[in-house]
Scaffold this motif. Sequence first.
Motif, PDB file in Angstrom:
ATOM      1  N   LYS A   1      30.159  47.445  20.750  1.00 55.38           N
ATOM      2  CA  LYS A   1      29.761  46.040  20.711  1.00 55.38           C
ATOM      3  C   LYS A   1      30.579  45.176  21.651  1.00 55.38           C
ATOM      4  O   LYS A   1      30.195  44.038  21.955  1.00 55.38           O
ATOM      5  CB  LYS A   1      29.891  45.510  19.285  1.00 55.38           C
ATOM      6  CG  LYS A   1      28.849  46.091  18.329  1.00 55.38           C
ATOM      7  CD  LYS A   1      28.899  45.391  16.986  1.00 55.38           C
ATOM      8  CE  LYS A   1      27.766  45.859  16.093  1.00 55.38           C
ATOM      9  NZ  LYS A   1      27.777  45.161  14.782  1.00 55.38           N
ATOM     10  N   VAL A   2      31.729  45.706  22.101  1.00 52.39           N
ATOM     11  CA  VAL A   2      32.631  44.946  22.971  1.00 52.39           C
ATOM     12  C   VAL A   2      33.158  45.891  24.040  1.00 52.39           C
ATOM     13  O   VAL A   2      33.384  47.081  23.771  1.00 52.39           O
ATOM     14  CB  VAL A   2      33.804  44.337  22.161  1.00 52.39           C
ATOM     15  CG1 VAL A   2      34.864  43.753  23.071  1.00 52.39           C
ATOM     16  CG2 VAL A   2      33.297  43.285  21.182  1.00 52.39           C
ATOM     17  N   LEU A   3      33.349  45.354  25.247  1.00 52.84           N
ATOM     18  CA  LEU A   3      33.989  46.107  26.327  1.00 52.84           C
ATOM     19  C   LEU A   3      35.212  45.331  26.797  1.00 52.84           C
ATOM     20  O   LEU A   3      35.117  44.145  27.125  1.00 52.84           O
ATOM     21  CB  LEU A   3      33.015  46.306  27.495  1.00 52.84           C
ATOM     22  CG  LEU A   3      33.611  46.937  28.766  1.00 52.84           C
ATOM     23  CD1 LEU A   3      34.082  48.360  28.493  1.00 52.84           C
ATOM     24  CD2 LEU A   3      32.598  46.917  29.906  1.00 52.84           C
ATOM     25  N   ILE A   4      36.354  45.994  26.818  1.00 54.30           N
ATOM     26  CA  ILE A   4      37.583  45.417  27.365  1.00 54.30           C
ATOM     27  C   ILE A   4      37.914  46.197  28.627  1.00 54.30           C
ATOM     28  O   ILE A   4      38.057  47.425  28.588  1.00 54.30           O
ATOM     29  CB  ILE A   4      38.750  45.517  26.366  1.00 54.30           C
ATOM     30  CG1 ILE A   4      38.381  44.860  25.035  1.00 54.30           C
ATOM     31  CG2 ILE A   4      39.998  44.861  26.945  1.00 54.30           C
ATOM     32  CD1 ILE A   4      39.435  45.075  23.946  1.00 54.30           C
ATOM     33  N   ALA A   5      38.034  45.501  29.754  1.00 53.25           N
ATOM     34  CA  ALA A   5      38.278  46.169  31.037  1.00 53.25           C
ATOM     35  C   ALA A   5      39.414  45.490  31.781  1.00 53.25           C
ATOM     36  O   ALA A   5      39.679  44.303  31.588  1.00 53.25           O
ATOM     37  CB  ALA A   5      37.012  46.169  31.885  1.00 53.25           C
ATOM     38  N   HIS A   6      40.058  46.258  32.654  1.00 51.90           N
ATOM     39  CA  HIS A   6      41.115  45.718  33.498  1.00 51.90           C
ATOM     40  C   HIS A   6      40.516  45.287  34.831  1.00 51.90           C
ATOM     41  O   HIS A   6      39.562  45.894  35.322  1.00 51.90           O
ATOM     42  CB  HIS A   6      42.185  46.778  33.712  1.00 51.90           C
ATOM     43  CG  HIS A   6      43.471  46.243  34.254  1.00 51.90           C
ATOM     44  ND1 HIS A   6      43.652  45.956  35.605  1.00 51.90           N
ATOM     45  CD2 HIS A   6      44.643  45.942  33.639  1.00 51.90           C
ATOM     46  CE1 HIS A   6      44.882  45.513  35.780  1.00 51.90           C
ATOM     47  NE2 HIS A   6      45.508  45.486  34.622  1.00 51.90           N
TER      48      HIS A   6
ATOM     49  N   ARG B   1      35.317  37.244  29.547  1.00 54.21           N
ATOM     50  CA  ARG B   1      36.221  36.291  28.907  1.00 54.21           C
ATOM     51  C   ARG B   1      37.665  36.779  29.019  1.00 54.21           C
ATOM     52  O   ARG B   1      37.911  37.987  29.149  1.00 54.21           O
ATOM     53  CB  ARG B   1      35.842  36.137  27.431  1.00 54.21           C
ATOM     54  CG  ARG B   1      34.445  35.575  27.248  1.00 54.21           C
ATOM     55  CD  ARG B   1      33.961  35.706  25.813  1.00 54.21           C
ATOM     56  NE  ARG B   1      34.735  34.879  24.893  1.00 54.21           N
ATOM     57  CZ  ARG B   1      34.470  34.791  23.590  1.00 54.21           C
ATOM     58  NH1 ARG B   1      33.473  35.493  23.075  1.00 54.21           N
ATOM     59  NH2 ARG B   1      35.197  34.021  22.821  1.00 54.21           N
ATOM     60  N   PRO B   2      38.648  35.875  28.967  1.00 52.04           N
ATOM     61  CA  PRO B   2      40.053  36.292  29.062  1.00 52.04           C
ATOM     62  C   PRO B   2      40.473  37.140  27.871  1.00 52.04           C
ATOM     63  O   PRO B   2      40.162  36.822  26.716  1.00 52.04           O
ATOM     64  CB  PRO B   2      40.817  34.964  29.084  1.00 52.04           C
ATOM     65  CG  PRO B   2      39.815  33.935  29.482  1.00 52.04           C
ATOM     66  CD  PRO B   2      38.504  34.409  28.940  1.00 52.04           C
ATOM     67  N   TYR B   3      41.175  38.194  28.145  1.00 55.13           N
ATOM     68  CA  TYR B   3      41.690  39.093  27.097  1.00 55.13           C
ATOM     69  C   TYR B   3      42.527  38.325  26.083  1.00 55.13           C
ATOM     70  O   TYR B   3      42.518  38.648  24.887  1.00 55.13           O
ATOM     71  CB  TYR B   3      42.512  40.205  27.763  1.00 55.13           C
ATOM     72  CG  TYR B   3      43.347  41.044  26.832  1.00 55.13           C
ATOM     73  CD1 TYR B   3      42.771  42.073  26.088  1.00 55.13           C
ATOM     74  CD2 TYR B   3      44.725  40.827  26.712  1.00 55.13           C
ATOM     75  CE1 TYR B   3      43.545  42.865  25.242  1.00 55.13           C
ATOM     76  CE2 TYR B   3      45.495  41.617  25.867  1.00 55.13           C
ATOM     77  CZ  TYR B   3      44.901  42.626  25.139  1.00 55.13           C
ATOM     78  OH  TYR B   3      45.664  43.401  24.304  1.00 55.13           O
ATOM     79  N   ALA B   4      43.243  37.283  26.532  1.00 54.17           N
ATOM     80  CA  ALA B   4      44.132  36.527  25.644  1.00 54.17           C
ATOM     81  C   ALA B   4      43.384  35.934  24.457  1.00 54.17           C
ATOM     82  O   ALA B   4      43.972  35.725  23.381  1.00 54.17           O
ATOM     83  CB  ALA B   4      44.836  35.415  26.421  1.00 54.17           C
ATOM     84  N   GLU B   5      42.075  35.695  24.615  1.00 52.32           N
ATOM     85  CA  GLU B   5      41.300  35.129  23.503  1.00 52.32           C
ATOM     86  C   GLU B   5      41.263  36.073  22.296  1.00 52.32           C
ATOM     87  O   GLU B   5      41.115  35.625  21.154  1.00 52.32           O
ATOM     88  CB  GLU B   5      39.878  34.813  23.957  1.00 52.32           C
ATOM     89  CG  GLU B   5      39.777  33.659  24.929  1.00 52.32           C
ATOM     90  CD  GLU B   5      38.335  33.322  25.282  1.00 52.32           C
ATOM     91  OE1 GLU B   5      37.431  33.822  24.576  1.00 52.32           O
ATOM     92  OE2 GLU B   5      38.115  32.576  26.256  1.00 52.32           O
ATOM     93  N   LEU B   6      41.368  37.355  22.563  1.00 50.02           N
ATOM     94  CA  LEU B   6      41.350  38.322  21.455  1.00 50.02           C
ATOM     95  C   LEU B   6      42.627  38.278  20.636  1.00 50.02           C
ATOM     96  O   LEU B   6      42.661  38.762  19.508  1.00 50.02           O
ATOM     97  CB  LEU B   6      41.152  39.744  22.008  1.00 50.02           C
ATOM     98  CG  LEU B   6      39.781  40.072  22.587  1.00 50.02           C
ATOM     99  CD1 LEU B   6      39.812  41.443  23.261  1.00 50.02           C
ATOM    100  CD2 LEU B   6      38.711  40.052  21.501  1.00 50.02           C
TER     101      LEU B   6
END
Length: 455
Positions: free
Chosen positions: A53-58, A89-94
């Motif tokens: 449901k979510v993708l976190i990428a560098h 979106r910025p990772y910091a939001e997580l």
Amino acid sequence: MERGDAFAVVLPNGVEFFTAYLAASQAGFYLVPVNHHLVGPEIAWIVSDSGAKVLIAHERFAVTARQAADEADLPAAHRYAVGAIDGFRPYAELLDGHPESAPPDRTLGWVMNYTSGTTGRPRGIRRPLPGKPSEQAYLGGFLGIFGIKPFDDNVHLACSPLYHTAVLQFAGASLHIGHRLVLMDKWTPEEMLRLIDAHRCTHTHMVPTQFHRLLALPEHIRRSYDVSSMRHAIHGAAPCPDHVKRAMIDWWGHCVEEYYAASEGGGAFATAEDWLKKPGTVGRAWPISELAVFDDDGNRLPPGQLGTVYLKMNTGGFAYHKDEAKTRKNRIGDFFTVGDLGYLDEDGCLFLRDRKTDVIISGRVNIYPAEIESALLAHPAVADAATFGIPHDDWGEEVKAVVEPAPGHEPGPTLATSLLAHCAPSRRLQTAQEHRLHHGDAPRPQRQALQATPA
């Protein structure tokens, strides 16, 4: 996201990877690590197939991550970037807005690795979640199989990408039992030696290629770093040539240990002492696992007979995600296989020959690429080698080898001739030839074992 949901990461080794890993294990999610060397459509397939449901990428992988997210139809609000990626979106939001106290009703999550996909598309290995709090699961307990203890001034060096099943398992388990972690972003042989020396690293997970490249360093560089802190240099994932293993034991001592396992579970383990007593073994079954060898008709074979290696985990099963046919196909009762050939001796020690799908059949003779690769890697001009079969009108298949020259050696006819001369009298190839003759297979000229084409 709800319990049992998945999220995917395309990340290098770093704090963010471990944050994702710990978040999944605390919140009852499946973490789907993705090989960042894959192209956009391959990443999209894993994201879609896993139901992430979510993708976190560098941001290093911005182009492929954005292409994958678009192709997988992932909503814009479900894309997060470490660094800057257009449309993410910025990772910091997580990390914002979390309570300082632990949230209620936490349940254990897990990692959902995807197989390498040597045949067809890769498949996710999905285990049922136990539905209990994470602190009730001893997540570092399996390291006890290798004699690695909690705390005890242990320092784990993660020297390979964390998207690999075993690399994350070893590093994550170490973290859970109080070990300090040292992460390598990019592996180079001398940098590994420097980190072991500087941080007094005690254990790590490696592959034989890393051994080979460490041994290729000039002697004065090898001797300029202190590796005496190492207690467990555990290697697996590929066959290790005997001469490479012996050279590493001579250099690093009895910390050089070996295991055989699969992402699906189960395995064997051999200490340096075990291997020196029985060169070539990958060890006996783990206490939580069983080993067996079956023939093509599903009959269990006695010690000494070559067949397909099967494993069984006594701690629970698995299924290939969305592929019940593949799950059933690779099973005999509670045992499963990944297609390796081998045999067990009278003491229960496992010896591997090669992957069943890799065996080359030439003139009715089974040729095992691992044997030829081992012979090639003994040549000082070879940094790495891969062997495979290609169609041949007379023999059915003939052997081809691709070689990466070591630094200072040029590819070309001269090197090809040198490699053929080196392999012709090889003890390993002679042994294979004698084995074929002993079992009545048609003899073949020794030179047929390797065809060299400069590339």
